[in-house]
Design a protein around this motif. Structure first.
Motif, short mmCIF file in Angstrom:
data_model
loop_
_atom_site.label_atom_id
_atom_site.label_comp_id
_atom_site.label_asym_id
_atom_site.label_seq_id
_atom_site.Cartn_x
_atom_site.Cartn_y
_atom_site.Cartn_z
N GLY A 1 0.80 -1.31 0.07
CA GLY A 1 0.02 -0.20 0.16
C GLY A 1 0.81 1.32 -0.17
O GLY A 1 0.56 2.34 -0.53
N ASP B 1 2.68 1.69 -3.49
CA ASP B 1 1.69 2.00 -4.60
C ASP B 1 1.59 3.69 -4.48
O ASP B 1 1.44 4.50 -5.20
N PHE B 2 1.18 3.99 -2.92
CA PHE B 2 1.15 5.59 -2.75
C PHE B 2 2.22 6.35 -3.38
O PHE B 2 2.30 7.33 -3.98
N ARG C 1 2.69 6.31 -7.08
CA ARG C 1 1.39 7.20 -7.65
C ARG C 1 1.86 8.82 -7.33
O ARG C 1 1.84 9.52 -8.33
N LYS D 1 -5.14 9.31 -8.93
CA LYS D 1 -4.46 8.06 -8.65
C LYS D 1 -3.98 8.53 -7.37
O LYS D 1 -3.98 7.24 -6.63
N THR D 2 -3.26 9.26 -7.16
CA THR D 2 -2.51 9.55 -5.82
C THR D 2 -3.50 9.24 -4.55
O THR D 2 -3.11 9.02 -3.58
N ALA E 1 -4.90 6.19 -4.03
CA ALA E 1 -3.56 5.33 -3.22
C ALA E 1 -3.63 5.65 -1.97
O ALA E 1 -3.65 4.64 -1.18
#
Length: 365
Positions: free
Chosen positions: A48, A51-52, A55, A84-85, A88
């Motif tokens: 997680g 991914d952040f 993004r 998207k940020t 995420a």
């Protein structure tokens, strides 16, 4: 539509408790705790944050491209990466423990709620009186937390006079937005690195013990894991929804809603619920209960899926959401079943894990 939502809600409330109580004395499967904790860290928390970070990196690249060659196409691309940020972050945001709450990282990523509009006023003041130190991520992070995260980025991209982003290459507003994105990528990198360090916080979660700074034993770690879910559910209901909508007869405050300018209010809420569901699923939390009691987790999953579906169906325009009878019925559904989710996590699942009658995460027990 409203009657339909109420009927669905009544059905949910009527059916699920009976399902959750099929086994009257659920038993904690203590031997499953280490594997569940390890999966929570390796399958949900670490991916997680990565991914952040990624993004946010895409967002920084897009902002720099917009600054270099302003155009509607580049603005659209920057906004897409911002969306998207936000998505995420919304999924991993529920992890309000460990590195996220150290060094004010959580508030630096998202300063909310901002009931006195402190952040808004600071961002507006900066844009009215430019300060070049706000255009570099390394110096921006020394300023107010309200000026360096997602809320500030949203105002840059969607707030009053956002058109300035299109008027000149490398304008102050755009360079400030790029610095915010760079700061978010930096924070995401810090969080990912903290959790990826083998001897760091992940080890503390995976190996509780007397010398562990976080957890003395597996039960403490397990309780903290469930606490992530309980506090996450409470934050969605109390800080996300009730900040602007408290029910049919209460005053509505649509401009207090998170991400109302960008239309991402309910995408963020949906992401929070998706994060909870993913954490439960990826960590195999049902393994903590004996097979005859796992309907407790099944019922929680059912409620979460209903909340995710409803949040995804609400109008992205918060003004419409709080005025349309059909949309308000969806908000009522989120409030009612959000409360039900909290009770199922705290009372049903917590009780099944042996936390005892009267235990409440809300009380800080």
């Amino acid at each position: 539509m409203k009657s339909l939502i109420r009927s669905m809600t009544a059905l949910l409330v009527a059916i699920l408790p009976a399902t959750a109580q099929e086994t009257s004395t659920p038993t904690l499967q203590a031997n499953a705790i280490p594997a569940v904790l390890e999966k929570a860290v390796d399958r949900f928390i670490r991916p997680g944050y990565r991914d952040f970070r990624d993004r946010a990196g895409d967002f920084e690249d897009a902002m720099q491209a917009l600054c270099a060659t302003p155009s509607q196409e580049q603005l659209t691309a920057a906004r897409d990466t911002f969306v998207k940020t936000v998505e995420a972050w919304s999924k991993i945001e529920i992890v309000r423990v460990g590195p996220a709450i150290e060094a004010n990282r959580f508030e630096r990523i998202l300063f909310y709620p901002d009931r006195k509009s402190t952040g808004l006023k600071q961002v507006q003041a900066l844009l009215a009186n430019p300060d070049e130190s706000a255009t570099r991520a390394e110096t921006l992070r020394e300023k107010s937390v309200a000026m360096q995260g997602l809320g500030a980025a949203e105002f840059v991209l969607y707030g009053t006079d956002f058109e300035l982003l299109l008027r000149e290459p490398n304008g102050f507003r755009c360079r400030y937005g790029a610095a915010i994105a760079g700061n978010l990528e930096h924070l995401g990198s810090e969080l990912a690195a903290e959790w990826d360090e083998p001897s760091g916080v992940q080890d503390a979660w995976k190996h509780p013990g007397a010398d562990n700074a976080y957890f003395r034993d597996n039960r403490e770690a397990m309780t903290a894991l469930l606490g992530i879910l309980v506090h996450g559910a409470e934050a969605v209901r109390d800080q996300r929804i009730e900040t602007f909508y408290k029910g049919e007869d209460a005053k509505t405050l649509p401009r207090q809603a998170i991400f109302w300018r960008s239309g991402l209010t309910f995408a963020s809420i949906r992401g929070n619920f998706e994060g909870m569901r993913t954490l439960i699923d990826q960590s195999d939390m049902q393994e903590l209960l004996d097979p005859g009691s796992r309907s407790i987790v099944t019922s929680i999953d059912f409620v979460l899926k209903s909340l995710i579906r409803t949040a995804g169906a609400v109008s992205p325009d918060v003004e419409t959401a709080v005025t349309s009878p059909e949309e308000r019925s969806r908000l009522d559904f989120l409030l009612l079943n959000g409360k039900d989710l909290i009770l199922r996590l705290n009372d049903d699942f917590g009780g099944a894990l042996g936390l005892g009658a009267g235990f409440s995460f809300s009380d800080g027990d």
